[in-house]
Design a protein around this motif. Structure first.
Motif, PDB file in Angstrom:
ATOM      1  N   LEU A   1       0.837  -1.196   0.000  1.00 54.21           N
ATOM      2  CA  LEU A   1       0.000   0.000   0.000  1.00 54.21           C
ATOM      3  C   LEU A   1       0.876   1.251   0.000  1.00 54.21           C
ATOM      4  O   LEU A   1       1.725   1.427   0.876  1.00 54.21           O
ATOM      5  N   LYS A   2       0.644   2.116  -0.952  1.00 54.70           N
ATOM      6  CA  LYS A   2       1.452   3.328  -1.087  1.00 54.70           C
ATOM      7  C   LYS A   2       1.286   4.247   0.115  1.00 54.70           C
ATOM      8  O   LYS A   2       2.217   4.967   0.503  1.00 54.70           O
ATOM      9  N   SER A   3       0.122   4.225   0.740  1.00 51.45           N
ATOM     10  CA  SER A   3      -0.169   5.147   1.838  1.00 51.45           C
ATOM     11  C   SER A   3       0.615   4.832   3.111  1.00 51.45           C
ATOM     12  O   SER A   3       0.738   5.677   3.992  1.00 51.45           O
ATOM     13  N   ARG A   4       1.152   3.622   3.226  1.00 47.92           N
ATOM     14  CA  ARG A   4       1.897   3.231   4.426  1.00 47.92           C
ATOM     15  C   ARG A   4       3.394   3.356   4.134  1.00 47.92           C
ATOM     16  O   ARG A   4       4.037   2.405   3.693  1.00 47.92           O
ATOM     17  N   PHE A   5       3.943   4.528   4.417  1.00 52.42           N
ATOM     18  CA  PHE A   5       5.307   4.833   3.985  1.00 52.42           C
ATOM     19  C   PHE A   5       6.340   3.876   4.580  1.00 52.42           C
ATOM     20  O   PHE A   5       7.158   3.284   3.857  1.00 52.42           O
ATOM     21  N   LEU A   6       6.333   3.710   5.894  1.00 53.12           N
ATOM     22  CA  LEU A   6       7.341   2.869   6.532  1.00 53.12           C
ATOM     23  C   LEU A   6       7.196   1.412   6.103  1.00 53.12           C
ATOM     24  O   LEU A   6       8.201   0.720   5.869  1.00 53.12           O
ATOM     25  N   THR A   7       5.958   0.967   5.982  1.00 51.01           N
ATOM     26  CA  THR A   7       5.719  -0.400   5.516  1.00 51.01           C
ATOM     27  C   THR A   7       6.225  -0.569   4.089  1.00 51.01           C
ATOM     28  O   THR A   7       6.792  -1.609   3.723  1.00 51.01           O
ATOM     29  N   ARG A   8       6.042   0.471   3.290  1.00 53.31           N
ATOM     30  CA  ARG A   8       6.488   0.439   1.897  1.00 53.31           C
ATOM     31  C   ARG A   8       8.013   0.329   1.815  1.00 53.31           C
ATOM     32  O   ARG A   8       8.559  -0.426   1.010  1.00 53.31           O
ATOM     33  N   VAL A   9       8.692   1.078   2.673  1.00 58.63           N
ATOM     34  CA  VAL A   9      10.157   1.030   2.696  1.00 58.63           C
ATOM     35  C   VAL A   9      10.624  -0.364   3.103  1.00 58.63           C
ATOM     36  O   VAL A   9      11.542  -0.937   2.498  1.00 58.63           O
ATOM     37  N   PHE A  10       9.974  -0.912   4.118  1.00 63.30           N
ATOM     38  CA  PHE A  10      10.342  -2.250   4.590  1.00 63.30           C
ATOM     39  C   PHE A  10      10.096  -3.290   3.499  1.00 63.30           C
ATOM     40  O   PHE A  10      10.912  -4.191   3.280  1.00 63.30           O
ATOM     41  N   ALA A  11       8.966  -3.156   2.806  1.00 64.36           N
ATOM     42  CA  ALA A  11       8.630  -4.097   1.734  1.00 64.36           C
ATOM     43  C   ALA A  11       9.661  -4.049   0.613  1.00 64.36           C
ATOM     44  O   ALA A  11      10.013  -5.080   0.026  1.00 64.36           O
ATOM     45  N   SER A  12      10.156  -2.857   0.309  1.00 69.23           N
ATOM     46  CA  SER A  12      11.140  -2.720  -0.771  1.00 69.23           C
ATOM     47  C   SER A  12      12.438  -3.448  -0.442  1.00 69.23           C
ATOM     48  O   SER A  12      13.186  -3.850  -1.340  1.00 69.23           O
ATOM     49  N   PHE A  13      12.705  -3.621   0.847  1.00 65.48           N
ATOM     50  CA  PHE A  13      13.881  -4.385   1.274  1.00 65.48           C
ATOM     51  C   PHE A  13      13.616  -5.890   1.201  1.00 65.48           C
ATOM     52  O   PHE A  13      14.490  -6.671   0.806  1.00 65.48           O
ATOM     53  N   CYS A  14      12.402  -6.297   1.551  1.00 67.12           N
ATOM     54  CA  CYS A  14      12.083  -7.722   1.666  1.00 67.12           C
ATOM     55  C   CYS A  14      11.692  -8.371   0.338  1.00 67.12           C
ATOM     56  O   CYS A  14      11.878  -9.578   0.151  1.00 67.12           O
ATOM     57  N   LEU A  15      11.128  -7.588  -0.568  1.00 64.59           N
ATOM     58  CA  LEU A  15      10.583  -8.140  -1.805  1.00 64.59           C
ATOM     59  C   LEU A  15      11.401  -7.683  -3.006  1.00 64.59           C
ATOM     60  O   LEU A  15      12.015  -6.619  -2.980  1.00 64.59           O
TER      61      LEU A  15
END
Length: 354
Positions: free
Chosen positions: A119-133
């Motif tokens: 989800l684009k709206s969740r900035f920190l989650t998005r950053v974490f996802a970019s590391f994991c995926l």
């Protein structure tokens, strides 16, 4: 879809699906899982599912294995689960649940292809996802809302994710098949309460969200009585889950000797699915009940609190069935709207179809 690798589809032997949220989410993912099975018939497909959901597709041919995820899992148990995931040596992990825990689990599998909805709206989650995926389907539902653009339905999100594997499947029906034993138990129970000249059955699943929205158990009892009075040729079934045990017991006592009203307490999720599939109409605030009903081609009257109506009335629309969606207000202001919507759907006069 963002990603830096090109997957070698011919080398895919093991796929892990991560769907560790609510039942409605899993039901909406069934078409995607079926598409995976169709396109990778010889691949071993494993699903990591939340505890309550884990039985729903356990008796189907959609997946080969199910691993259970529990919220607040003790550390030792979680480490064992992670070790289990690593040892299975998955080639592909598909994360349908947009949460940091799901992304972390995907990363820890060590799979070469790790794709997920973010989800684009969740900035920190998005950053974490970019590391994991290494493949991300970035979803901007809030941005589309602001621009008044149509939103992706939960079913469509799954197919957007499958594009990483080159899957473009036209069959997007839910079609949840249940074990015969649960279907038989469901029908026997419903037959035990059959009324004279019965035309069908209306389902009223209890949900803790009613109480959170300011409705009382007494309001739901009044609604049940209204439905029986307005539709005397329809049996009424009230169901309750583990979170509604107390409310269910109150209504069970209230309607113990009431002709035409059945109240059924907590049950196996597959039996609940069978009940929802055997209704003529479901009236609910619970998206899980909505999509289980949709899996049986059953129409729904769906209530959404005003603060989430704009989002949910697009993202969680009953899938490929007739429906009416209402903004949930005070009970006295919503009561007649529910009855009118139910009347229209039961008569087959109106109702949208996605």
């Amino acid at each position: 879809m963002r990603g830096g690798l090109k997957p070698s589809l011919s080398l895919i032997k093991k796929i892990l699906i991560i769907r560790i949220d609510r039942i409605g989410d899993l039901v909406c993912t069934i078409p995607s899982i079926r598409a995976l099975r169709k396109n990778f018939p010889d691949t071993r497909i494993t699903a990591l599912l939340s505890l309550y959901n884990s039985d729903l597709i356990s008796d189907t041919e959609l997946v080969d294995d199910i691993i259970v995820w529990k919220n607040n899992m003790p550390g030792e148990e979680k480490q064992y689960l992670i070790k289990n995931l690593k040892e299975r040596k998955f080639d592909v992990v598909l994360v349908f649940s947009p949460y940091t825990e799901a992304y972390k689990l995907a990363y820890l599998t060590g799979a070469n292809i790790r794709a997920g909805i973010v989800l684009k709206s969740r900035f920190l989650t998005r950053v974490f996802a970019s590391f994991c995926l290494n493949y991300i389907f970035l979803l901007d539902q809030e941005g589309k809302l602001r621009k008044k653009e149509p939103l992706l339905h939960e079913v469509e999100k799954g197919f957007a994710l499958l594009e990483v594997l080159g899957i473009k499947e036209p069959d997007r029906e839910i079609n949840l098949l249940l074990p015969e034993g649960f279907i038989t138990e469901c029908r026997q129970y419903l037959n035990s309460g059959m009324i004279k000249d019965q035309k069908g059955i209306i389902g009223l699943p209890l949900c803790s969200r009613y109480i959170k929205a300011g409705w009382s158990v007494n309001d739901l009892a009044i609604l049940a009585e209204d439905l029986r009075y307005r539709f005397p040729e329809y049996l009424l079934l009230i169901t309750s889950g583990n979170q509604e045990i107390k409310d269910g017991e109150i209504l069970k006592k209230r309607f113990l000797d009431k002709y035409g009203i059945l109240v059924r307490g907590p049950m196996d999720v597959r039996l609940w699915a069978a009940f929802m599939q055997n209704m003529s109409l479901v009236i609910t605030i619970d998206s899980g009940a909505v999509h289980l009903a949709s899996s049986g081609k059953v129409s729904s009257v769906v209530l959404y609190p005003p603060e989430i109506y704009e989002l949910c009335s697009q993202e969680w629309v009953p899938w490929k069935v007739r429906y009416k969606q209402l903004i949930m207000k005070d009970f006295k202001d919503t009561r007649d709207e529910i009855l009118e919507a139910a009347d229209e759907l039961l008569k087959g006069e109106k109702g949208s179809v996605l």
